[in-house]
Design a protein around this motif. Structure first.
Motif, PDB file in Angstrom:
ATOM      1  N   ILE A 176      16.823 120.189  89.270  1.00 36.35           N
ATOM      2  CA  ILE A 176      15.923 119.682  90.025  1.00 36.35           C
ATOM      3  C   ILE A 176      15.064 120.729  90.830  1.00 36.35           C
ATOM      4  O   ILE A 176      15.973 121.578  91.678  1.00 36.35           O
ATOM      5  N   PHE A 211      12.504 121.114  94.249  1.00 36.10           N
ATOM      6  CA  PHE A 211      11.744 120.583  95.556  1.00 36.10           C
ATOM      7  C   PHE A 211      10.744 121.576  95.587  1.00 36.10           C
ATOM      8  O   PHE A 211      11.331 122.787  96.025  1.00 36.10           O
ATOM      9  N   ILE A 241      15.031 112.091 100.368  1.00 35.24           N
ATOM     10  CA  ILE A 241      15.199 113.040  99.297  1.00 35.24           C
ATOM     11  C   ILE A 241      15.888 112.300  98.176  1.00 35.24           C
ATOM     12  O   ILE A 241      15.104 112.481  97.001  1.00 35.24           O
ATOM     13  N   MET A 286      13.910 111.715  94.300  1.00 35.09           N
ATOM     14  CA  MET A 286      14.253 112.308  93.096  1.00 35.09           C
ATOM     15  C   MET A 286      14.281 111.247  91.949  1.00 35.09           C
ATOM     16  O   MET A 286      14.304 111.702  90.662  1.00 35.09           O
ATOM     17  N   ASN A 287      14.277 110.135  92.119  1.00 31.98           N
ATOM     18  CA  ASN A 287      14.029 109.032  91.073  1.00 31.98           C
ATOM     19  C   ASN A 287      12.846 108.191  91.237  1.00 31.98           C
ATOM     20  O   ASN A 287      12.821 107.361  90.548  1.00 31.98           O
ATOM     21  N   ILE A 296       7.865 117.649  92.784  1.00 34.66           N
ATOM     22  CA  ILE A 296       9.399 117.453  92.363  1.00 34.66           C
ATOM     23  C   ILE A 296       9.574 117.739  90.889  1.00 34.66           C
ATOM     24  O   ILE A 296       8.794 116.977  90.246  1.00 34.66           O
ATOM     25  N   ILE A 339      12.060 117.528  87.675  1.00 37.37           N
ATOM     26  CA  ILE A 339      13.316 117.292  87.251  1.00 37.37           C
ATOM     27  C   ILE A 339      13.386 117.375  85.782  1.00 37.37           C
ATOM     28  O   ILE A 339      12.692 116.934  84.928  1.00 37.37           O
ATOM     29  N   VAL A 343      18.713 110.110  86.302  1.00 35.35           N
ATOM     30  CA  VAL A 343      18.931 110.443  87.555  1.00 35.35           C
ATOM     31  C   VAL A 343      19.726 108.874  87.914  1.00 35.35           C
ATOM     32  O   VAL A 343      19.016 107.876  88.028  1.00 35.35           O
ATOM     33  N   ILE A 393      23.593 110.375  91.931  1.00 34.39           N
ATOM     34  CA  ILE A 393      23.318 110.536  93.565  1.00 34.39           C
ATOM     35  C   ILE A 393      24.070 109.598  94.195  1.00 34.39           C
ATOM     36  O   ILE A 393      23.944 108.286  93.946  1.00 34.39           O
TER      37      ILE A 393
END
Lengths: 279, 289
Positions: free
Chosen positions: A6, A8, A49, A53-54, A64, A66, A83, A163
């Motif tokens: 991942i 950022f 955050i 991420m998803n 971002i 992934i 994720v 996560i």
């Protein structure tokens, strides 16, 4: 460190045009198979955050990536296969009418064959100690039990990244330890990246790396030992330091020389013992 | 107000296939003015227990006495409303119960329903706002525009505005960051002392129980498993492990220390500073191992 999973890149986010920035120009990488802990005071941007991420949220600035894919409207469906996320409040995460239906739901959406689903349901529910509740209705479970099922549901999809957004906050200490052991076993077996957003210091000291958030910015990024050597700075931004770190400081104040910043009881005792033998 | 449970059992969905005994033959006594911590792993009956304290649950068997109020299966008190004005309960995630347009209206809702006069309510709000760590500037704001921690403080102010004599707190710091947790507990402790409350804290944090409570009740499977002063209960590692609980981190460390050095430092709810001094004496002690 393994491959970057991942990335950022200069990510900024706010909830509306008039709202303050929740994340300000954040850049960091997360690697395959690592355990990264994200800590910070309430409102520091940790959960944002996770949601970025998803693809539950999209950044206004920056990007971002992934597993080589940029997170955007088109890619989110394939990214969400990779994720898996568990939130703090389990009541908001239930869809099935029974525990086994709930675990099956995510797998059904991903077209996993029935036989495989049955195996995974029993595997993941055993892993979280809920194998006796297959047919129980979720609302009859206690908070901790619900959270175990929520974790099982995510594990059943075998994502690349797991996560946990304060997912153990509502559990009792023993339940917390057990869930973390379960999660760690699965992480090792399935070679997952694990991202834990937490206030639990026991969890943080076990992580491979820690990102400390403060007011939407990355305040520090280091291994736990280095993070917890900055006790006063951490307190200043509203965070806590582990018991052994405080005790080590008090011992230093009493003229006892501590050779390295201890992360757990054993390390501190070892240090004290060595000193004792020399005295 | 004194609180007494005498052989209390509570059965959910009695006389159905789902019948489940959440509290089982539970007896204890809490003298007025104490700070009691109730601890137990998930599903041990803590939440059911506290619902008895303001009559949200009526015992299926046995009797509950709170001050002059008396609850049994066949005799509900007529003045339940008065009981509820004297026992304030802060449930888990109390911010989920906010609903009014402004912070001020939300805090006023409880006392209004109990017939407190407008002037008195305004006076109470004025006193409470600093006590719960909010600022008066927030009174006209919508509670939903506040941060999670502020929302929780508003919800707690709403309970306190009724001026209860017994304050029941169900994991009041869950989900707050470490500073928020500490501030919140210090706030409850100050209120407890200043207003002479009887405080009942349901918690998973052994550290908080050690720090604030003068009495601890450990629940397991709906029944009382252990009871006593924190320094007596929290050193019983094996007994606590049996019910999925652990001793506070300080006690864990002192046990490991004793194993390694062959000398014990008794746990007396001392500060980390005091422990450091005891360790220093032993480590730098005259005799060699």
């Amino acid at each position: 460190m393994g491959k970057k999973l991942i990335e950022f890149r200069n990510v900024s986010f706010r909830y509306g045009d008039e709202q303050p920035w929740v994340l300000k120009n954040c850049s960091f990488d997360i690697y395959e198979k690592e355990w990264l802990a994200i800590i910070g005071h309430n409102g520091s941007g940790k959960s944002t955050i996770a949601k970025l991420m998803n693809g539950l949220l999209f950044p206004q600035e920056g990007e971002i990536i992934i597993d080589g894919q940029q997170v955007n409207e088109e890619s989110i469906w394939s990214i969400r296969k990779d994720v898996g996320m568990v939130f703090q409040n389990p009541d908001n995460q239930f869809v099935g009418t029974t525990v086994q239906d709930d675990v099956a739901f995510g797998m059904e959406n991903r077209g996993i064959p029935r036989e495989e689903m049955i195996t995974r349901i029993s595997e993941t529910l055993s892993a979280v100690g809920m194998q006796d509740y297959l047919l129980t209705e979720p609302h009859r479970l206690s908070g901790g039990q619900k959270q175990r099922v929520a974790i099982a549901s995510v594990l059943a999809i075998s994502p690349q990244v797991l996560i946990l957004d304060e997912a153990t906050a509502m559990l009792d200490p023993k339940g917390r330890t057990e869930i973390m052991q379960t999660v760690n076993n699965v992480q090792e077996k399935n070679e997952l990246s694990l991202i834990t957003i937490t206030h639990d210091l026991q969890e943080v000291v076990q992580a491979d790396r820690v990102i400390v958030m403060n007011d939407g910015e990355i305040w520090d990024e280091a291994i736990p030992r280095d993070i917890f050597s900055k006790k006063d700075d951490l307190r200043e931004i509203g965070l806590d330091v582990p018991f052994v770190a405080i005790l080590a400081d008090e011992l230093k104040a009493n003229g006892i020389s501590i050779t390295k910043e201890p992360l757990n009881h054993e390390e501190l005792l070892e240090d004290l013992w060595t000193l004792h033998l020399k005295t | 107000m004194d609180i007494t449970f005498k052989n209390v059992s509570y059965i959910y969905q009695r006389n159905t296939p789902f019948a489940h005994k959440a509290v089982d033959d539970l007896s204890f006594h809490i003298p007025s003015g104490s700070f009691v911590a109730i601890i137990g792993h998930t599903g041990s009956g803590k939440s059911t227990l506290i619902q008895h304290l303001n009559g949200l649950a009526i015992p299926s068997e046995g009797e509950v006495t709170i001050g002059d109020f008396y609850l049994t299966n066949d005799k509900k008190p007529k003045n339940m409303k008065e009981l509820r004005s004297r026992v304030g309960v802060v449930f888990q995630y109390p911010e989920h119960q906010l609903f009014e347009e402004t912070v001020e209206k939300d805090i006023a809702f409880g006392p209004e329903n109990f017939g407190v006069s407008k002037d008195e309510i305004n006076k109470r709000i004025k006193d409470l706002i600093p006590a719960v760590g909010l600022s008066e500037a927030l009174l006209e704001r919508s509670p939903f525009d506040l941060s999670g921690g502020q929302m929780r403080r508003v919800a707690i102010a709403g309970v306190l505005a009724v001026k209860p004599e017994v304050l029941v707190l169900d994991e009041p710091t869950a989900g707050l960051d470490p500073r928020g947790q500490k501030e919140m507990m210090e706030m409850f402790y100050t209120l407890h002392k200043e207003q002479g409350l009887t405080t009942i804290l349901v918690t998973h944090s052994m550290e908080d129980a050690v720090k604030y409570a003068d009495h601890v009740i450990i629940l397991n499977q709906g029944t009382k498993y252990m009871e006593g002063k924190p320094e007596e209960v929290f050193i019983q590692k094996e007994a606590l492990h049996k019910v999925q609980l652990d001793v506070p981190e300080m006690v864990q460390f002192l046990n490991l220390f004793e194993n390694k050095f062959g000398k014990s430092i008794p746990f007396e709810r001392q500060s980390i500073k005091e422990i450091a001094q005891s360790i220093q004496h032993i480590v730098k002690g005259a005799e060699k191992p």
